[in-house]
Design a protein around this motif. Structure first.
Motif, PDB file in Angstrom:
ATOM      1  N   PHE A 100      -8.011  16.309 -13.190  1.00  8.97           N
ATOM      2  CA  PHE A 100      -7.198  16.459 -11.994  1.00  8.97           C
ATOM      3  C   PHE A 100      -6.876  15.100 -11.391  1.00  8.97           C
ATOM      4  CE2 PHE A 100      -9.875  20.461 -11.688  1.00  8.97           C
ATOM      5  CZ  PHE A 100      -8.915  21.249 -12.289  1.00  8.97           C
ATOM      6  N   ASP A 111       0.744  12.466 -13.598  1.00  3.72           N
ATOM      7  CA  ASP A 111      -0.164  13.609 -13.562  1.00  3.72           C
ATOM      8  C   ASP A 111       0.286  14.609 -14.624  1.00  3.72           C
ATOM      9  OD1 ASP A 111      -1.708  15.814 -13.038  1.00  3.72           O
ATOM     10  OD2 ASP A 111      -1.301  15.872 -10.879  1.00  3.72           O
ATOM     11  N   ASN A 140      -0.616  17.507 -15.114  1.00  4.94           N
ATOM     12  CA  ASN A 140      -0.585  18.879 -14.609  1.00  4.94           C
ATOM     13  C   ASN A 140       0.735  19.216 -13.921  1.00  4.94           C
ATOM     14  OD1 ASN A 140      -3.421  19.636 -15.219  1.00  4.94           O
ATOM     15  ND2 ASN A 140      -3.865  17.958 -13.815  1.00  4.94           N
ATOM     16  N   HIS A 199      -3.328  27.473  -3.253  1.00  2.00           N
ATOM     17  CA  HIS A 199      -3.147  26.451  -4.289  1.00  2.00           C
ATOM     18  C   HIS A 199      -1.865  26.729  -5.059  1.00  2.00           C
ATOM     19  CE1 HIS A 199      -4.460  29.509  -7.157  1.00  2.00           C
ATOM     20  NE2 HIS A 199      -3.924  28.744  -8.082  1.00  2.00           N
ATOM     21  N   LEU A 258      -8.706  19.534   1.289  1.00  2.18           N
ATOM     22  CA  LEU A 258      -8.423  19.775  -0.127  1.00  2.18           C
ATOM     23  C   LEU A 258      -9.713  19.977  -0.903  1.00  2.18           C
ATOM     24  CD1 LEU A 258      -6.301  17.196   0.826  1.00  2.18           C
ATOM     25  CD2 LEU A 258      -5.283  17.996  -1.293  1.00  2.18           C
ATOM     26  N   ARG A 259      -9.651  20.892  -1.862  1.00  5.33           N
ATOM     27  CA  ARG A 259     -10.790  21.160  -2.747  1.00  5.33           C
ATOM     28  C   ARG A 259     -10.256  21.455  -4.142  1.00  5.33           C
ATOM     29  NH1 ARG A 259     -15.614  25.065  -0.999  1.00  5.33           N
ATOM     30  NH2 ARG A 259     -16.227  23.055  -0.102  1.00  5.33           N
ATOM     31  N   TRP A 260     -10.864  20.824  -5.150  1.00  7.65           N
ATOM     32  CA  TRP A 260     -10.469  21.022  -6.529  1.00  7.65           C
ATOM     33  C   TRP A 260     -11.452  21.965  -7.224  1.00  7.65           C
ATOM     34  CZ3 TRP A 260      -9.398  16.860  -3.701  1.00  7.65           C
ATOM     35  CH2 TRP A 260      -8.134  16.285  -3.812  1.00  7.65           C
ATOM     36  N   TRP A 270     -14.656  16.631 -12.109  1.00  8.50           N
ATOM     37  CA  TRP A 270     -14.806  17.120 -10.744  1.00  8.50           C
ATOM     38  C   TRP A 270     -14.402  16.042  -9.734  1.00  8.50           C
ATOM     39  CZ3 TRP A 270     -20.352  19.700 -10.956  1.00  8.50           C
ATOM     40  CH2 TRP A 270     -20.310  20.744 -11.891  1.00  8.50           C
ATOM     41  N   ASP A 305     -14.425  17.022  -2.347  1.00  3.33           N
ATOM     42  CA  ASP A 305     -13.533  17.569  -1.325  1.00  3.33           C
ATOM     43  C   ASP A 305     -12.965  16.435  -0.480  1.00  3.33           C
ATOM     44  OD1 ASP A 305     -14.332  20.017  -2.257  1.00  3.33           O
ATOM     45  OD2 ASP A 305     -15.396  20.607  -0.438  1.00  3.33           O
ATOM     46  N   ALA A 322      -5.106  21.809  -6.576  1.00  3.73           N
ATOM     47  CA  ALA A 322      -6.030  21.700  -5.440  1.00  3.73           C
ATOM     48  C   ALA A 322      -5.775  22.826  -4.436  1.00  3.73           C
ATOM     49  CB  ALA A 322      -5.853  20.354  -4.753  1.00  3.73           C
ATOM     50  N   THR A 323      -6.840  23.469  -3.999  1.00  6.19           N
ATOM     51  CA  THR A 323      -6.762  24.374  -2.858  1.00  6.19           C
ATOM     52  C   THR A 323      -6.630  23.513  -1.611  1.00  6.19           C
ATOM     53  OG1 THR A 323      -8.064  26.085  -3.931  1.00  6.19           O
ATOM     54  CG2 THR A 323      -7.994  26.124  -1.537  1.00  6.19           C
ATOM     55  N   HIS A 324      -5.686  23.861  -0.725  1.00  8.11           N
ATOM     56  CA  HIS A 324      -5.412  22.987   0.408  1.00  8.11           C
ATOM     57  C   HIS A 324      -4.959  23.788   1.618  1.00  8.11           C
ATOM     58  CE1 HIS A 324      -1.622  23.495  -1.818  1.00  8.11           C
ATOM     59  NE2 HIS A 324      -1.016  23.420  -0.643  1.00  8.11           N
TER      60      HIS A 324
END
Length: 294
Positions: A17, A139, A141, A201, A220-222, A231, A234, A251-253
């Motif tokens: 990521f 990136d 992704n 996300h 943000l959390r991956w 990993w 956060d 990422a969850t955001h």
């Protein structure tokens, strides 16, 4: 409402990521200074955010621009005269304007703030962004940028009012062109209730959260994969206005306004979002810009 559009879980990534990237224009040196204008630049993989403080008479020009770009005036009180392709239009804030490829010029008719959203195909600007080093390695992704179909009646300046009344069941004020989607919101007064956030996300596209008023914490959390080397910690990043947070997939955001006054984000996506475009009535100028067939 936005979170309901997201799938239940991110797709398993094939690559590591990428962390989020930020342009804090209020704390950075301008990339350009001229008569009656200062401009700051920050970028993501696909999009450049050019933020300008202008006074009457300031000129913002693009020569040989390869594709369509957006101009956003988030506040009332500022007007700009736009010239492109032999056409001249006056845009009065709040508004979103889409500018055709080729040569174009904006002339400020007063004092205020202008945001231009330009794809990273504009390599002359991309190289001068304050966070350019964050994108020295693309990136994997994020898919390659592919433009959407041309407008139905040809290239021209198009100006859309940014004060369209809210409507139940419609998310924000969404406008799209062949390269960019803009959500021009009214913002929220006062701090956001920490018990009423909206974490979500995106599998394969960036979100550009542009703070045009107030202060925010971007949370943000991956996801964890089987390879712990991928990993990421956060993030809970503070950004005042003006600024941009470039949020990468998957990422969850969520963004939490914290200032006592108006907290307002302008969200942008490059290319436009298919899920938003598929919702009947959400994109206010959908008649002007067809979506891809698939």
């Amino acid at each position: 409402m936005r979170a309901a559009l997201a799938p239940p879980a991110p797709k398993p990534p094939a690559t590591p990521f990428k962390p989020a990237s930020y342009g804090r224009f209020y704390a950075e040196t301008p990339a350009e200074e001229g008569d009656n204008v200062q401009t700051w630049l920050a970028r993501g993989q696909n999009l450049i955010v050019a933020y300008s403080r202008v006074s009457a008479g300031a000129l913002l020009s693009r020569q040989g621009q390869v594709d369509e770009y957006a101009v956003v005036l988030p506040d009332s009180g500022l007007s700009v005269e736009i010239t492109a392709g032999g056409q001249v239009e006056t845009a009065q804030g709040p508004c979103v304007a889409f500018i055709p490829p080729g040569d174009s010029q904006l002339r400020a008719l007063g004092k205020g703030e202008v945001y231009r959203l330009i794809t990273t195909r504009a390599t002359d600007l991309a190289a001068r962004c304050s966070n350019a080093a964050d994108f020295a390695t693309p990136d994997p992704n994020v898919p390659d940028l592919v433009s959407w179909p041309d407008p139905v009646d040809g290239w021209r300046i198009r100006v859309y009012a940014g004060d369209v009344p809210a409507q139940p069941g419609r998310f924000g004020r969404l406008y799209r062109c062949s390269t960019i989607m803009v959500n021009l919101t009214s913002g929220r007064p006062g701090p956001r209730d920490p018990a009423d956030l909206s974490p979500h996300h995106h599998d394969d596209f960036e979100q550009y959260s542009i703070a045009t008023a107030g202060e925010f914490i971007h949370h943000l959390r991956w996801p964890w994969t089987g390879n712990s080397a991928h990993w990421l910690d956060d993030q809970h990043e503070f950004c005042a206005a003006p600024s941009v947070a470039v949020i990468p997939p998957p990422a969850t955001h969520t963004s939490q306004g914290t200032a006592p006054g108006l907290n307002r984000l302008l969200d942008a996506f490059c290319p436009p979002r298919r899920d938003f475009s598929a919702r009947e009535g959400w994109v206010l100028n959908a008649a002007d810009y067809p979506a891809p067939e698939r």
